[in-house]
Write an enzyme that holds these catalytic residues in place. Structure first.
Site, short mmCIF file in Angstrom:
data_model
loop_
_atom_site.label_atom_id
_atom_site.label_comp_id
_atom_site.label_asym_id
_atom_site.label_seq_id
_atom_site.Cartn_x
_atom_site.Cartn_y
_atom_site.Cartn_z
N HIS A 186 -0.52 7.35 -2.78
CA HIS A 186 -0.03 6.15 -3.36
C HIS A 186 -0.61 4.99 -3.01
O HIS A 186 -0.13 4.18 -2.37
CB HIS A 186 1.44 6.16 -3.18
CG HIS A 186 2.51 5.26 -3.97
ND1 HIS A 186 1.89 4.78 -5.03
CD2 HIS A 186 3.81 5.29 -3.94
CE1 HIS A 186 2.83 4.13 -5.77
NE2 HIS A 186 3.75 4.36 -5.22
N GLN A 198 0.77 1.31 -3.59
CA GLN A 198 1.82 0.98 -2.71
C GLN A 198 1.44 0.58 -1.30
O GLN A 198 1.95 -0.25 -0.91
CB GLN A 198 2.87 2.11 -2.46
CG GLN A 198 4.01 1.97 -1.67
CD GLN A 198 4.93 0.96 -2.11
OE1 GLN A 198 5.55 1.20 -3.22
NE2 GLN A 198 5.26 0.16 -1.32
N CYS A 208 9.16 1.86 0.62
CA CYS A 208 8.49 1.74 -0.89
C CYS A 208 9.46 1.86 -1.80
O CYS A 208 9.21 1.57 -2.94
CB CYS A 208 7.47 3.22 -0.98
SG CYS A 208 8.13 4.70 -0.87
#
Length: 336
Positions: free
Chosen positions: A148, A151, A283
């Site tokens: 990710h 992020q 997150c």
């Protein structure tokens, strides 16, 4: 993977590359240390001077294919592209995989003729890698089962804003060794920072990701520790980070994980073991009462919504760089 990008010189202040050396953002490894620096530097400028970039990508078109539900990822990419003067189109792919109806390479060869940029939020990392291999336009990993990257970049922008520098700072990640943990490891390594990842036995991060992070860390001086004790990870840390114990696609494991992960809950007691100035990070979405308590989520130490905001600025920087934004940044605006 575009591992050749590592070792290049980062973007100089007030200037970005005419052609970014990273053709896609499939993995944080594509950026390397210099690419991470360039993204975070430009994101900071864009955050402070948004008006200077409102026509930067006028006429550019971005398509987003999402196999998983989304709040932050979809809206920050759409708002970011609009803020740069471009157009974003969304394709809801939650009902079937992107390559269910036709070969992925055929999808890629269609898309490259219609749009300037492809953003994918998928289950399989292989889908993103395949799209990047076949499409003649940039591809961004907006989340896969392996990484990710957007992020983690937003997370470290948040830490830079809070602490000014991250080289002498330590993040303690506690919980599942998942895609977020992987991207945090790689981004930390690129920045020469420190991270401790504490997971239950059998839930450690992917060994290949760890090896890649340690390889980068050998060049940057980053510190990487893999642990099983969340208290050892949290001791004196500058940030404590966690994520959901069960990720999308793992719902059948939820009951089993609910029995294993409670010792990794971030609560007031665990936060008290960190440095007095430590922040709490997540997150999102958070499963309040599971991986984190309400008291921590809603505390003054929590920076979860700063992280969410910074997704917007980091992704604007990534899109701008991948689409070859102007060689020199726009002149400073008096009303930014």
């Amino acid at each position: 993977m575009n591992s050749h990008v590592q070792g290049r010189i980062a973007a100089a202040p007030e200037r970005v590359p005419q052609v970014f050396w990273c053709p896609d953002l499939v993995s944080t490894r594509d950026l390397g240390p210099s690419g991470v620096d360039a993204v975070l530097h430009l994101a900071g400028i864009m955050k402070s001077r948004p008006a200077d970039f409102r026509r930067a990508l006028a006429g550019k078109q971005m398509v987003m294919f999402f196999e998983k539900p989304s709040l932050r990822t979809r809206l920050t990419f759409e708002a970011g592209m609009a803020g740069l003067g471009g157009t974003a189109m969304f394709v809801d792919q939650t009902h079937e995989r992107i390559d269910a109806r036709e070969k992925l390479s055929d999808v890629a060869h269609n898309l490259e003729r219609w749009v300037d940029l492809i953003v994918l939020r998928t289950f399989s990392q292989g889908t993103i890698e395949g799209m990047a291999e076949h499409a003649g336009v940039p591809v961004i990993n907006a989340l896969s089962d392996l990484e990710h990257p957007c992020q983690a970049l937003a997370d470290y922008l948040t830490l830079l804003e809070r602490f000014g520098d991250v080289k002498d700072r330590c993040v303690a990640y506690v919980g599942d060794g998942n895609n977020v943990a992987h991207s945090l490891l790689l981004t930390c390594a690129c920045l020469g920072s420190s991270i401790r990842v504490a997971t239950p036995q059998g839930y450690a991060p992917n060994s290949q990701i760890v090896a890649a992070a340690r390889e980068i860390a050998a060049e940057t001086g980053a510190g990487i520790q893999l642990l099983t004790d969340p208290h050892e990870a949290a001791a004196g840390a500058d940030a404590i980070y966690t994520d959901a114990w069960t990720s999308m696609g793992q719902e059948k494991e939820a009951d089993e994980r609910a029995q294993i992960f409670p010792p990794y809950q971030v609560n007031a007691e665990l936060m008290a073991e960190a440095a007095p100035h430590a922040v709490f990070m997540h997150c999102l979405p958070a499963r309040r009462g599971l991986e984190v308590t309400d008291a921590v989520m809603d505390s003054q130490q929590s920076v979860v919504f700063e992280q969410a905001e910074n997704r917007l600025h980091v992704q604007k920087a990534i899109v701008y760089l991948l689409l070859g934004g102007a060689d020199r940044l726009p002149a400073r605006s008096a009303h930014a």
